[in-house]
Design a protein around this motif. Structure first.
Motif, short mmCIF file in Angstrom:
data_model
loop_
_atom_site.label_atom_id
_atom_site.label_comp_id
_atom_site.label_asym_id
_atom_site.label_seq_id
_atom_site.Cartn_x
_atom_site.Cartn_y
_atom_site.Cartn_z
N THR A 150 0.84 -1.19 0.00
CA THR A 150 0.00 0.00 0.00
C THR A 150 0.88 1.24 0.00
O THR A 150 2.08 1.18 0.28
CB THR A 150 -0.92 0.04 1.23
N VAL A 151 0.27 2.37 -0.32
CA VAL A 151 0.94 3.66 -0.21
C VAL A 151 0.11 4.56 0.68
O VAL A 151 -1.10 4.36 0.83
CB VAL A 151 1.16 4.31 -1.59
N LYS A 152 0.79 5.54 1.30
CA LYS A 152 0.13 6.41 2.27
C LYS A 152 0.30 7.88 1.86
O LYS A 152 1.26 8.24 1.19
CB LYS A 152 0.74 6.23 3.66
N PRO A 153 -0.64 8.73 2.29
CA PRO A 153 -0.50 10.16 1.99
C PRO A 153 0.75 10.75 2.63
O PRO A 153 1.16 10.35 3.72
CB PRO A 153 -1.77 10.77 2.61
N CYS A 154 1.36 11.69 1.93
CA CYS A 154 2.55 12.39 2.43
C CYS A 154 2.14 13.77 2.93
O CYS A 154 1.44 14.51 2.22
CB CYS A 154 3.59 12.57 1.33
N SER A 155 2.60 14.15 4.09
CA SER A 155 2.38 15.49 4.60
C SER A 155 3.48 16.42 4.08
O SER A 155 4.50 15.99 3.56
CB SER A 155 2.42 15.49 6.13
N CYS A 183 -2.58 15.59 -4.31
CA CYS A 183 -2.55 14.28 -3.64
C CYS A 183 -1.16 13.69 -3.80
O CYS A 183 -0.71 13.43 -4.93
CB CYS A 183 -3.60 13.37 -4.24
N VAL A 184 -0.47 13.49 -2.68
CA VAL A 184 0.91 13.03 -2.67
C VAL A 184 1.01 11.77 -1.82
O VAL A 184 0.50 11.74 -0.69
CB VAL A 184 1.85 14.12 -2.12
N PHE A 185 1.67 10.73 -2.35
CA PHE A 185 1.74 9.46 -1.67
C PHE A 185 3.15 8.88 -1.74
O PHE A 185 3.91 9.17 -2.67
CB PHE A 185 0.77 8.45 -2.29
N ASP A 225 5.50 5.13 5.68
CA ASP A 225 4.53 5.68 6.62
C ASP A 225 5.06 7.00 7.14
O ASP A 225 6.07 7.06 7.84
CB ASP A 225 4.30 4.70 7.77
N SER A 226 4.38 8.11 6.81
CA SER A 226 4.86 9.43 7.21
C SER A 226 4.77 9.67 8.71
O SER A 226 5.35 10.62 9.23
CB SER A 226 4.08 10.52 6.47
N SER A 227 4.03 8.80 9.43
CA SER A 227 3.97 8.95 10.89
C SER A 227 5.18 8.33 11.58
O SER A 227 5.41 8.55 12.77
CB SER A 227 2.69 8.29 11.43
N ASP A 228 5.97 7.55 10.83
CA ASP A 228 7.17 6.93 11.38
C ASP A 228 8.34 7.89 11.21
O ASP A 228 8.82 8.12 10.11
CB ASP A 228 7.46 5.62 10.66
N ALA A 271 4.65 9.70 -5.47
CA ALA A 271 3.72 10.09 -6.54
C ALA A 271 2.99 11.37 -6.16
O ALA A 271 2.62 11.56 -5.00
CB ALA A 271 2.72 8.98 -6.83
N HIS A 272 2.82 12.21 -7.14
CA HIS A 272 2.11 13.48 -6.96
C HIS A 272 1.02 13.57 -8.01
O HIS A 272 1.23 13.25 -9.18
CB HIS A 272 3.08 14.65 -7.12
#
Length: 319
Positions: A161-166, A211-213, A217-220, A231-232
């Motif tokens: 999976t991929v996750k959103p990037c902040s 939308c950036v992914f 995991d950006s929380s790590d 990806a953007h």
């Protein structure tokens, strides 16, 4: 021909912009859709060439990369004034403006379609450096055939999976070594525009509703795992169509497909009606993208985008 005067564009030039852009890119032209926003952007300048009081040509620049690069874009010449040497006049005036107002600029960059014969002839004439090329896939996404259930099911069929990037994630990881080397030439293509992987470019790379992914995991915040993909995607209106333009960076074909699905889901939920979904990516991934979009979602490719890619050129700018 009357004397040619070149000045900065103003809002009342818009009707002339429409006239100069008529028929460009078979309805996929972006310039009339961004004209007013670009006038308000302090890092962008649009130049208009006038014959008497009639606007007959235009060209725009975007200053990026900590003020060391300007992107040239949006060249338009009125059909009745083509092949009269107007383009070099615009280029000369823009270069004079850059020399007077941006002393730190050392290079000019521009992207073009790989089948744009006239534009490629200019690059050859000036000895410009070709930096890299990206493939393009473009498909019609009709809301009566595409549905959320199918999008979700295909997304779940992958083991990764991929996750959103902040914004903070982009600041801390994506634009740092060695992650920045994920991008060819350390350059990120966002909706046809090239940006060096610098923190100063984050505001250019990220706009509201983008939308950036990434697979990380950006929380790590441990930094133990570096991203293997990025990806953007962005909504990009055109004269006759709504586009969603995604740039996908990864060496892994599975991660590439996961990002394609995630960007398509993002576009589906953000856009109310039909749209054109397109991706920039490395050439070897095109076969996977075609198979995914055609077989899993039943999408039809956009003929206009057949047989060309994006080419990025660079020219040293001398004071």
């Amino acid at each position: 021909m009357k004397e040619i005067i070149i000045r900065k564009a103003i809002a009342s030039d818009f009707q002339a912009v429409l006239e100069m852009s008529q028929g460009i890119y078979d309805g996929h032209d972006y310039f009339p859709c961004v004209f007013h926003d670009w006038l308000k952007n302090p890092n962008r300048t649009i130049f208009i060439a006038l014959c008497g009081d009639k606007p007959i040509g235009l060209r725009a620049i975007h200053v990026v990369d900590d003020g060391k690069t300007f992107i040239s874009q949006g060249l338009r010449i009125h059909p009745k004034f083509r092949r009269l040497g107007l383009s070099p006049r615009l280029i000369e005036a823009i270069h004079d403006y850059i020399r007077c107002n941006y002393p730190s600029i050392c290079r000019e960059r521009f992207s073009t379609k790989s089948d744009n014969i006239e534009r490629l002839a200019i690059q050859k004439k000036y000895g410009d450096t070709g930096l890299f090329e990206r493939d393009i896939l473009a498909y019609y996404a009709a809301k009566d055939t595409l549905n959320a259930q199918t999008l979700d099911e295909v997304a779940k069929s992958f083991a990764v999976t991929v996750k959103p990037c902040s914004r903070n994630f982009l600041h801390d990881y994506i634009l740092n070594d060695p992650v920045a080397n994920m991008f060819p030439g350390r350059t990120i293509i966002i909706d046809w525009e090239p940006f060096e992987a610098l923190r100063s470019n984050i505001d250019c790379i990220l706009e509201r509703d983008d939308c950036v992914f990434s697979d990380r995991d950006s929380s790590d915040c441990s930094g133990a795992q570096l991203p293997k993909s990025f990806a953007h995607g962005r909504l990009s209106p055109r004269v006759k169509h709504i586009h969603w333009v995604a740039s996908i960076y990864t060496e892994d074909p599975v991660l590439f497909q996961v990002h394609v699905v995630q960007q398509l889901r993002s576009a589906f939920h953000q856009i109310q009606g039909d749209f054109i979904f397109s991706t920039f990516h490395k050439q070897s991934h095109s076969k996977w993208g075609k198979k995914l979009l055609e077989e899993k979602f039943g999408l039809k490719s956009v003929e206009f985008f057949h047989n060309f890619g994006l080419m990025l050129f660079e020219r040293k700018f001398t004071k």
